[in-house]
Design a protein around this motif. Sequence first.
Motif, PDB file in Angstrom:
ATOM      1  N   VAL A 191      12.839  47.955  42.530  1.00  0.00           N
ATOM      2  CA  VAL A 191      13.295  48.783  41.576  1.00  0.00           C
ATOM      3  C   VAL A 191      12.995  49.088  40.507  1.00  0.00           C
ATOM      4  CG1 VAL A 191      15.600  47.501  40.685  1.00  0.00           C
ATOM      5  CG2 VAL A 191      13.789  47.199  39.041  1.00  0.00           C
ATOM      6  N   LEU A 192      11.416  48.860  40.754  1.00  0.00           N
ATOM      7  CA  LEU A 192       9.891  49.642  39.582  1.00  0.00           C
ATOM      8  C   LEU A 192      10.132  50.662  41.003  1.00  0.00           C
ATOM      9  CD1 LEU A 192       7.453  46.558  38.534  1.00  0.00           C
ATOM     10  CD2 LEU A 192       8.577  48.519  37.266  1.00  0.00           C
ATOM     11  N   LYS A 193      10.487  50.931  41.893  1.00  0.00           N
ATOM     12  CA  LYS A 193       9.936  51.752  43.172  1.00  0.00           C
ATOM     13  C   LYS A 193      10.555  53.271  43.012  1.00  0.00           C
ATOM     14  CE  LYS A 193       7.903  49.282  47.085  1.00  0.00           C
ATOM     15  NZ  LYS A 193       7.892  48.521  48.185  1.00  0.00           N
ATOM     16  N   PHE A 194      12.311  52.360  42.408  1.00  0.00           N
ATOM     17  CA  PHE A 194      13.033  54.091  41.957  1.00  0.00           C
ATOM     18  C   PHE A 194      12.451  54.488  40.826  1.00  0.00           C
ATOM     19  CE2 PHE A 194      16.309  50.834  44.407  1.00  0.00           C
ATOM     20  CZ  PHE A 194      15.995  51.777  46.415  1.00  0.00           C
ATOM     21  N   ILE A 195      12.635  53.664  39.849  1.00  0.00           N
ATOM     22  CA  ILE A 195      12.121  54.338  38.367  1.00  0.00           C
ATOM     23  C   ILE A 195      11.051  55.608  39.124  1.00  0.00           C
ATOM     24  CG2 ILE A 195      11.647  54.210  36.411  1.00  0.00           C
ATOM     25  CD1 ILE A 195      12.693  50.487  36.466  1.00  0.00           C
ATOM     26  N   SER A 196       9.919  54.619  39.149  1.00  0.00           N
ATOM     27  CA  SER A 196       8.881  55.790  39.524  1.00  0.00           C
ATOM     28  C   SER A 196       8.867  57.282  40.534  1.00  0.00           C
ATOM     29  CB  SER A 196       7.488  54.984  40.680  1.00  0.00           C
ATOM     30  OG  SER A 196       6.098  55.126  40.752  1.00  0.00           O
ATOM     31  N   ASN A 197      10.186  56.364  41.375  1.00  0.00           N
ATOM     32  CA  ASN A 197      10.351  57.832  41.976  1.00  0.00           C
ATOM     33  C   ASN A 197      11.563  58.716  41.830  1.00  0.00           C
ATOM     34  OD1 ASN A 197       8.424  57.158  44.604  1.00  0.00           O
ATOM     35  ND2 ASN A 197      10.166  55.776  45.300  1.00  0.00           N
ATOM     36  N   LYS A 198      11.418  58.136  40.613  1.00  0.00           N
ATOM     37  CA  LYS A 198      12.635  59.199  39.930  1.00  0.00           C
ATOM     38  C   LYS A 198      14.169  59.018  40.045  1.00  0.00           C
ATOM     39  CE  LYS A 198       9.532  60.417  37.401  1.00  0.00           C
ATOM     40  NZ  LYS A 198       8.978  59.736  36.098  1.00  0.00           N
ATOM     41  N   GLN A 199      14.028  57.970  40.954  1.00  0.00           N
ATOM     42  CA  GLN A 199      15.719  58.035  41.902  1.00  0.00           C
ATOM     43  C   GLN A 199      16.721  57.187  40.255  1.00  0.00           C
ATOM     44  OE1 GLN A 199      14.039  56.322  45.735  1.00  0.00           O
ATOM     45  NE2 GLN A 199      15.575  57.324  46.090  1.00  0.00           N
ATOM     46  N   LEU A 200      16.002  56.020  39.576  1.00  0.00           N
ATOM     47  CA  LEU A 200      16.664  55.604  38.769  1.00  0.00           C
ATOM     48  C   LEU A 200      16.166  55.911  37.799  1.00  0.00           C
ATOM     49  CD1 LEU A 200      18.211  52.807  37.902  1.00  0.00           C
ATOM     50  CD2 LEU A 200      16.381  51.696  38.611  1.00  0.00           C
ATOM     51  N   LYS A 201      17.040  55.993  36.310  1.00  0.00           N
ATOM     52  CA  LYS A 201      16.413  55.990  35.301  1.00  0.00           C
ATOM     53  C   LYS A 201      17.055  54.962  34.055  1.00  0.00           C
ATOM     54  CE  LYS A 201      16.317  59.471  30.780  1.00  0.00           C
ATOM     55  NZ  LYS A 201      16.469  60.855  30.931  1.00  0.00           N
ATOM     56  N   ILE A 202      16.380  54.085  33.547  1.00  0.00           N
ATOM     57  CA  ILE A 202      17.157  53.628  32.525  1.00  0.00           C
ATOM     58  C   ILE A 202      17.254  53.804  31.483  1.00  0.00           C
ATOM     59  CG2 ILE A 202      16.175  51.336  31.525  1.00  0.00           C
ATOM     60  CD1 ILE A 202      15.971  50.789  34.007  1.00  0.00           C
TER      61      ILE A 202
END
Length: 246
Positions: free
Chosen positions: A202-213
């Motif tokens: 999930v850190l990759k998703f957040i880093s790639n701006k695909q996932l926003k917490i």
Amino acid sequence: MEHISIGQRVIAFPSDGSYSEYVVAKDTLTFAIPDNIDFTSAAACPTVAILSHKLLNDIGRLQKGESVLIHAAAGGVGTTAVQLAKLLGASKVIGTVSHQDKFEVAREAGVDEVMLYENFPEKVLELTAGRGVDIVLDSLAGRISELSMDCLDKYGRLVHFGNSSGEIGNFKTNELHTSCRSVLGFSLGTTRMERPELSNQVLKFISNKQLKIKVGKEFSLHEVRQAHEFVESRKSTGKVLLNVKG
């Protein structure tokens, strides 16, 4: 600890709580924070993001094109799970919330449909042409868990990972074998103690701006009582943070 160096920014699951400036954690539960992720997002993500990924990918075994019902869809786990379900290939994501004023939060996270808990099985069946959903993420327990079986498709999986309602639910065996449905339990706390290896995908998703917490509100450490009262009021949305430096 080869992947971590002194002075590096990390997120971790500590062995004895995290309401402090210094904690001890196992190396398998410590992850480097990518340079382009800010501290607020990093602080908000460990529980909600890693838990959501575990629930959908490992426990629920989400397949591309399947449908998902997420209870408490406006909360920290809920808003994260909605996004991850879409990233992992879900074709339809339905959310339930406790108050109508939480609809917009769930919609912002990406649900296709959002509803209150009242008569939710009938509404879910309506939205799925009578078939029901493939996966239900349930952190509520009690009557909500029982009713969730009524809107689960054949071969569907109900993933139960919390007890926020404080109630106990009951399942009938004939709801399972003839329909090939499954009820699966999961605890992140137990997993951290018994099988302490978690994915940092999930850190990759957040880093790639695909996932926003989604961060709903932030409290300083000396306001911990107010923070807990806010969460327990069921008025909160997104992830509630404690800032130990505040």
